[in-house]
Motif scaffolding. Structure first.
Motif, PDB file in Angstrom:
ATOM      1  N   HIS A 256       0.732  -1.390   0.005  1.00 13.49           N
ATOM      2  CA  HIS A 256       0.003  -0.099  -0.224  1.00 13.49           C
ATOM      3  C   HIS A 256       0.759   1.355  -0.091  1.00 13.49           C
ATOM      4  CE1 HIS A 256      -3.308   2.633   0.321  1.00 13.49           C
ATOM      5  NE2 HIS A 256      -3.400   2.678   1.825  1.00 13.49           N
ATOM      6  N   SER A 257       0.640   2.211  -0.900  1.00 10.67           N
ATOM      7  CA  SER A 257       1.360   3.251  -0.941  1.00 10.67           C
ATOM      8  C   SER A 257       1.207   4.422   0.006  1.00 10.67           C
ATOM      9  CB  SER A 257       1.643   4.019  -2.565  1.00 10.67           C
ATOM     10  OG  SER A 257      -0.058   3.925  -2.859  1.00 10.67           O
ATOM     11  N   TYR A 258       0.246   3.971   1.031  1.00 14.47           N
ATOM     12  CA  TYR A 258      -0.112   5.135   1.893  1.00 14.47           C
ATOM     13  C   TYR A 258       0.597   4.475   3.337  1.00 14.47           C
ATOM     14  CZ  TYR A 258      -2.214   9.054   4.641  1.00 14.47           C
ATOM     15  OH  TYR A 258      -2.575  10.084   5.251  1.00 14.47           O
ATOM     16  N   ASN A 259       0.277   5.115   4.437  1.00 13.59           N
ATOM     17  CA  ASN A 259       0.568   4.625   5.687  1.00 13.59           C
ATOM     18  C   ASN A 259      -0.245   3.355   6.141  1.00 13.59           C
ATOM     19  OD1 ASN A 259       1.998   7.141   5.869  1.00 13.59           O
ATOM     20  ND2 ASN A 259       0.293   8.163   6.708  1.00 13.59           N
ATOM     21  N   SER A 260       0.438   2.680   6.937  1.00 13.11           N
ATOM     22  CA  SER A 260      -0.016   1.305   7.711  1.00 13.11           C
ATOM     23  C   SER A 260      -1.071   1.582   8.466  1.00 13.11           C
ATOM     24  CB  SER A 260       1.036   0.428   8.219  1.00 13.11           C
ATOM     25  OG  SER A 260       1.590   1.174   9.490  1.00 13.11           O
ATOM     26  N   LYS A 261      -1.091   2.862   9.390  1.00 12.11           N
ATOM     27  CA  LYS A 261      -1.949   3.152  10.259  1.00 12.11           C
ATOM     28  C   LYS A 261      -3.403   3.381   9.772  1.00 12.11           C
ATOM     29  CE  LYS A 261       0.656   2.862  13.730  1.00 12.11           C
ATOM     30  NZ  LYS A 261       0.733   1.485  14.923  1.00 12.11           N
ATOM     31  N   SER A 262      -3.284   3.825   8.289  1.00 12.69           N
ATOM     32  CA  SER A 262      -4.676   4.146   7.861  1.00 12.69           C
ATOM     33  C   SER A 262      -5.660   3.080   7.822  1.00 12.69           C
ATOM     34  CB  SER A 262      -4.386   4.420   6.162  1.00 12.69           C
ATOM     35  OG  SER A 262      -5.384   4.937   5.577  1.00 12.69           O
ATOM     36  N   PHE A 263      -6.734   3.012   8.741  1.00 11.92           N
ATOM     37  CA  PHE A 263      -7.738   2.050   8.820  1.00 11.92           C
ATOM     38  C   PHE A 263      -7.147   0.965   9.000  1.00 11.92           C
ATOM     39  CE2 PHE A 263      -9.725   5.100   5.922  1.00 11.92           C
ATOM     40  CZ  PHE A 263     -10.751   5.427   6.861  1.00 11.92           C
ATOM     41  N   ALA A 264      -6.049   0.879   9.954  1.00  9.71           N
ATOM     42  CA  ALA A 264      -5.620  -0.092  10.667  1.00  9.71           C
ATOM     43  C   ALA A 264      -5.157  -1.516   9.800  1.00  9.71           C
ATOM     44  CB  ALA A 264      -6.401  -0.664  11.711  1.00  9.71           C
ATOM     45  N   ARG A 265      -4.581  -0.986   8.561  1.00  9.71           N
ATOM     46  CA  ARG A 265      -4.088  -1.970   7.639  1.00  9.71           C
ATOM     47  C   ARG A 265      -2.828  -2.736   8.114  1.00  9.71           C
ATOM     48  NH1 ARG A 265      -6.158   1.938   3.678  1.00  9.71           N
ATOM     49  NH2 ARG A 265      -8.054   1.086   2.811  1.00  9.71           N
ATOM     50  N   GLU A 266      -2.290  -2.133   9.096  1.00  5.70           N
ATOM     51  CA  GLU A 266      -1.038  -2.760   9.601  1.00  5.70           C
ATOM     52  C   GLU A 266      -1.342  -4.145  10.328  1.00  5.70           C
ATOM     53  OE1 GLU A 266      -2.538  -0.366  11.209  1.00  5.70           O
ATOM     54  OE2 GLU A 266      -2.450  -0.309  13.582  1.00  5.70           O
ATOM     55  N   ARG A 267      -2.836  -4.512  10.625  1.00  5.80           N
ATOM     56  CA  ARG A 267      -3.085  -5.677  11.045  1.00  5.80           C
ATOM     57  C   ARG A 267      -2.856  -7.015  10.154  1.00  5.80           C
ATOM     58  NH1 ARG A 267      -7.682  -3.595   8.787  1.00  5.80           N
ATOM     59  NH2 ARG A 267      -9.294  -5.202   7.915  1.00  5.80           N
ATOM     60  N   TYR A 268      -2.895  -6.487   8.569  1.00  8.19           N
ATOM     61  CA  TYR A 268      -2.517  -7.501   7.761  1.00  8.19           C
ATOM     62  C   TYR A 268      -1.329  -8.386   8.049  1.00  8.19           C
ATOM     63  CZ  TYR A 268      -6.296  -5.608   4.852  1.00  8.19           C
ATOM     64  OH  TYR A 268      -7.559  -5.417   4.110  1.00  8.19           O
ATOM     65  N   LEU A 269      -0.376  -7.485   8.595  1.00 12.36           N
ATOM     66  CA  LEU A 269       0.827  -8.453   8.948  1.00 12.36           C
ATOM     67  C   LEU A 269       0.855  -8.804  10.648  1.00 12.36           C
ATOM     68  CD1 LEU A 269       3.532  -9.685   8.309  1.00 12.36           C
ATOM     69  CD2 LEU A 269       4.664  -7.560   8.860  1.00 12.36           C
ATOM     70  N   GLU A 270       0.496  -7.795  11.118  1.00  5.12           N
ATOM     71  CA  GLU A 270       0.724  -7.879  12.926  1.00  5.12           C
ATOM     72  C   GLU A 270      -0.322  -9.101  13.579  1.00  5.12           C
ATOM     73  OE1 GLU A 270       0.254  -4.181  14.410  1.00  5.12           O
ATOM     74  OE2 GLU A 270       2.252  -3.379  13.822  1.00  5.12           O
ATOM     75  N   ASP A 271      -1.600  -9.143  12.769  1.00  4.94           N
ATOM     76  CA  ASP A 271      -2.444  -9.894  13.350  1.00  4.94           C
ATOM     77  C   ASP A 271      -2.884 -11.096  12.476  1.00  4.94           C
ATOM     78  OD1 ASP A 271      -2.533  -8.294  16.007  1.00  4.94           O
ATOM     79  OD2 ASP A 271      -3.883  -6.934  14.836  1.00  4.94           O
ATOM     80  N   SER A 272      -2.259 -11.276  11.347  1.00  6.02           N
ATOM     81  CA  SER A 272      -2.556 -12.283  10.436  1.00  6.02           C
ATOM     82  C   SER A 272      -1.425 -13.230   9.901  1.00  6.02           C
ATOM     83  CB  SER A 272      -3.035 -11.508   9.377  1.00  6.02           C
ATOM     84  OG  SER A 272      -3.274 -12.147   8.162  1.00  6.02           O
ATOM     85  N   SER A 273      -1.823 -14.270   9.812  1.00  4.78           N
ATOM     86  CA  SER A 273      -0.996 -15.243   9.237  1.00  4.78           C
ATOM     87  C   SER A 273      -0.987 -15.506   7.571  1.00  4.78           C
ATOM     88  CB  SER A 273      -1.135 -16.745   9.846  1.00  4.78           C
ATOM     89  OG  SER A 273      -2.543 -17.310   9.403  1.00  4.78           O
ATOM     90  N   PHE A 274      -1.765 -14.695   6.834  1.00  8.23           N
ATOM     91  CA  PHE A 274      -2.125 -14.910   5.326  1.00  8.23           C
ATOM     92  C   PHE A 274      -0.938 -14.302   4.876  1.00  8.23           C
ATOM     93  CE2 PHE A 274      -3.531 -13.608   1.448  1.00  8.23           C
ATOM     94  CZ  PHE A 274      -4.320 -14.590   0.915  1.00  8.23           C
ATOM     95  N   PHE A 275      -0.736 -12.912   5.200  1.00 12.33           N
ATOM     96  CA  PHE A 275       0.373 -12.143   4.384  1.00 12.33           C
ATOM     97  C   PHE A 275       1.898 -12.489   5.102  1.00 12.33           C
ATOM     98  CE2 PHE A 275      -3.163  -9.565   3.136  1.00 12.33           C
ATOM     99  CZ  PHE A 275      -2.995  -9.578   1.756  1.00 12.33           C
ATOM    100  N   ASN A 276       2.801 -12.570   4.208  1.00  8.35           N
ATOM    101  CA  ASN A 276       4.088 -13.017   4.840  1.00  8.35           C
ATOM    102  C   ASN A 276       5.013 -11.762   4.691  1.00  8.35           C
ATOM    103  OD1 ASN A 276       3.379 -15.339   2.628  1.00  8.35           O
ATOM    104  ND2 ASN A 276       3.926 -16.109   4.751  1.00  8.35           N
ATOM    105  N   GLU A 277       4.672 -10.684   3.887  1.00  8.50           N
ATOM    106  CA  GLU A 277       5.334  -9.460   3.829  1.00  8.50           C
ATOM    107  C   GLU A 277       4.339  -8.337   3.494  1.00  8.50           C
ATOM    108  OE1 GLU A 277       8.837  -9.577   0.942  1.00  8.50           O
ATOM    109  OE2 GLU A 277       8.373 -11.649   0.836  1.00  8.50           O
ATOM    110  N   VAL A 278       4.605  -7.352   4.120  1.00  6.45           N
ATOM    111  CA  VAL A 278       3.950  -5.824   3.639  1.00  6.45           C
ATOM    112  C   VAL A 278       5.018  -4.912   3.446  1.00  6.45           C
ATOM    113  CG1 VAL A 278       2.139  -6.568   5.198  1.00  6.45           C
ATOM    114  CG2 VAL A 278       3.908  -5.348   5.992  1.00  6.45           C
ATOM    115  N   TYR A 279       4.410  -3.788   2.587  1.00  6.35           N
ATOM    116  CA  TYR A 279       5.253  -2.775   2.080  1.00  6.35           C
ATOM    117  C   TYR A 279       4.201  -1.525   2.274  1.00  6.35           C
ATOM    118  CZ  TYR A 279       8.910  -5.672   0.253  1.00  6.35           C
ATOM    119  OH  TYR A 279       9.952  -6.796   0.208  1.00  6.35           O
ATOM    120  N   PHE A 280       4.452  -0.786   3.321  1.00  6.58           N
ATOM    121  CA  PHE A 280       3.598   0.713   3.572  1.00  6.58           C
ATOM    122  C   PHE A 280       4.507   1.521   3.051  1.00  6.58           C
ATOM    123  CE2 PHE A 280       1.269  -2.449   6.182  1.00  6.58           C
ATOM    124  CZ  PHE A 280      -0.011  -2.369   5.652  1.00  6.58           C
TER     125      PHE A 280
END
Length: 413
Positions: A256-280
């Motif tokens: 996501h080209s914007y911030n991870s805090k935007s609508f709590a999308r940081e949960r895609y890595l912190e609280d998820s086992s689906f995504f292995n990598e994230v790039y904010f």
């Protein structure tokens, strides 16, 4: 009760202006700490007439007795009545001379006719905002929509074995109804492609939760609840047997080209086992990526740079990969640019300051995707679709399709 209904009508006016439903309020309440405050203030000032409507009605309620006494005093006092009448005549004369022989006189006249026709032709509720939005909320909750039968799960079932699967959710794709503009955008995306198969579908867009609704619908084809999606992403995918679980054993990457805090999308890595990598945005800045100030309130990493560098880098990985990339560059309001070509002078791009810049932003992005597509391997797939139409007012959005194009690009074997 009066204040409640005035507040209700004001909120409905905002939602009706952008073609959204009351469910969008749920998104705001749940994620209020993640809202972009500057953008929220912009929305309020852009539609300040609704705020004035609320304030003036509350003012009238509080001071109604005083205003009624003042009105009675003027009526019963011939001198005050005469002065008031003279004041109105002078004011009307000044306004008339000010706008005489200008386009404003015609506009005022037409608006008066429109208002009269609006009242006489209206239904029992006079098409009030609260009635329209309530009707839309019920209608959309029943999925009574033209393209509601599209399914990502059914469409993706033929692509499970592809090596690299890239999905781009394009922020506010300007899918103009004008055929000339539509063809130019399609040409930039599809021209000179070598051995690429293109499959096109149409779907509705989520009027309840906007961009996050587009993500939720993509993962699970409209199954599950909003509360589940926001509370526990893994549980949401598992409990609703979401089709995206077919890709769980891949190397899954969220961009996501914007911030991870935007609508709590940081949960895609912190609280998820689906995504292995994230790039904010914050991650890409550390990797020396640049920001592009294309819009006012959601300044993100340059989308063209992500396509050129990051997607091509990811593609070199030998693992089976699923990549979901959410853009932000076209988020309204955008910075209006001046272009030397005559395109912006023509209908409908000349109707709104942002139309032409939206068009050119998308044109440039489509060209970058086109270059990327020509480098696909025979076992690669790219899917492109928009989250929503540009969320301008409904009056301006009439020039855009009210559905979403979903395009599958695959390299022919």
């Amino acid at each position: 009760i009066f204040i409640f209904f005035i507040l209700f009508e004001t909120i409905a006016a905002f939602l009706d202006y952008y073609g959204l439903t009351f469910n969008f309020i749920k998104l705001i309440i749940i994620d209020i700490k993640n809202l972009n405050s500057e953008f929220s203030i912009y929305i309020l000032f852009e539609n300040s007439k609704y705020i004035f409507f609320l304030v003036l009605n509350i003012f009238f309620l509080i001071f109604s007795e005083t205003l009624i006494r003042l009105f009675k005093l003027i009526i019963n006092n011939k001198k005050l009545l005469s002065l008031s009448f003279i004041f109105l005549i002078i004011l009307s004369t000044l306004i008339t001379f000010t706008v005489k022989n200008t386009k404003y006189m015609d506009v005022m006249y037409q608006r008066s006719l429109d208002k009269i026709n609006y009242v006489f032709n209206g239904n029992f509720f006079r098409n009030d905002n609260w009635f329209n939005v309530s009707k839309n909320t019920i209608r959309y909750n029943n999925n009574n929509k033209k393209f509601s039968n599209f399914s990502f799960g059914k469409t993706f079932k033929d692509y499970n074995e592809f090596q690299n699967i890239f999905v781009i959710i394009n922020e506010s794709y300007p899918n103009f109804k004008d055929k000339n503009l539509k063809n130019k955008l399609n040409y930039a995306l599809e021209s000179n492609l070598q051995n690429i198969k293109i499959s096109k579908y149409k779907k509705d867009w989520n009027k309840n939760y906007s961009t996050q609704g587009a993500e939720m619908d993509f993962y699970c084809d409209k199954k599950g609840t909003w509360k589940q999606f926001k509370k526990d992403f893994d549980n949401f995918l598992t409990k609703n047997d979401c089709w995206i679980n077919n890709f769980k054993n891949r190397n899954n990457i969220f961009i996501h080209s914007y911030n991870s805090k935007s609508f709590a999308r940081e949960r895609y890595l912190e609280d998820s086992s689906f995504f292995n990598e994230v790039y904010f945005k914050e991650d890409l800045l550390k990797l020396n990526y640049n920001t592009c100030k294309t819009n006012f309130y959601y300044i993100g990493i340059c989308e063209s740079e992500i396509v050129k560098k990051l997607l091509n880098k990811i593609k070199k990985n030998k693992k089976k990969q699923f990549v979901l990339y959410l853009t932000v560059e076209n988020h309204i309001p955008i910075y209006v640019k001046n272009y030397e070509d005559n395109t912006c002078k023509n209908y409908p791009l000349n109707l709104h300051p942002q139309f032409c810049t939206l068009f050119h932003n998308q044109l440039n992005f489509n060209k970058e995707i086109n270059k990327f597509l020509n480098n696909l391997k025979s076992n690669d797939l790219l899917v492109l679709f928009s989250d929503t139409p540009p969320l301008l007012s409904q009056r301006d959005r009439i020039h855009f399709e009210d559905y979403i194009d979903v395009i599958f690009f695959t390299k022919k074997f």
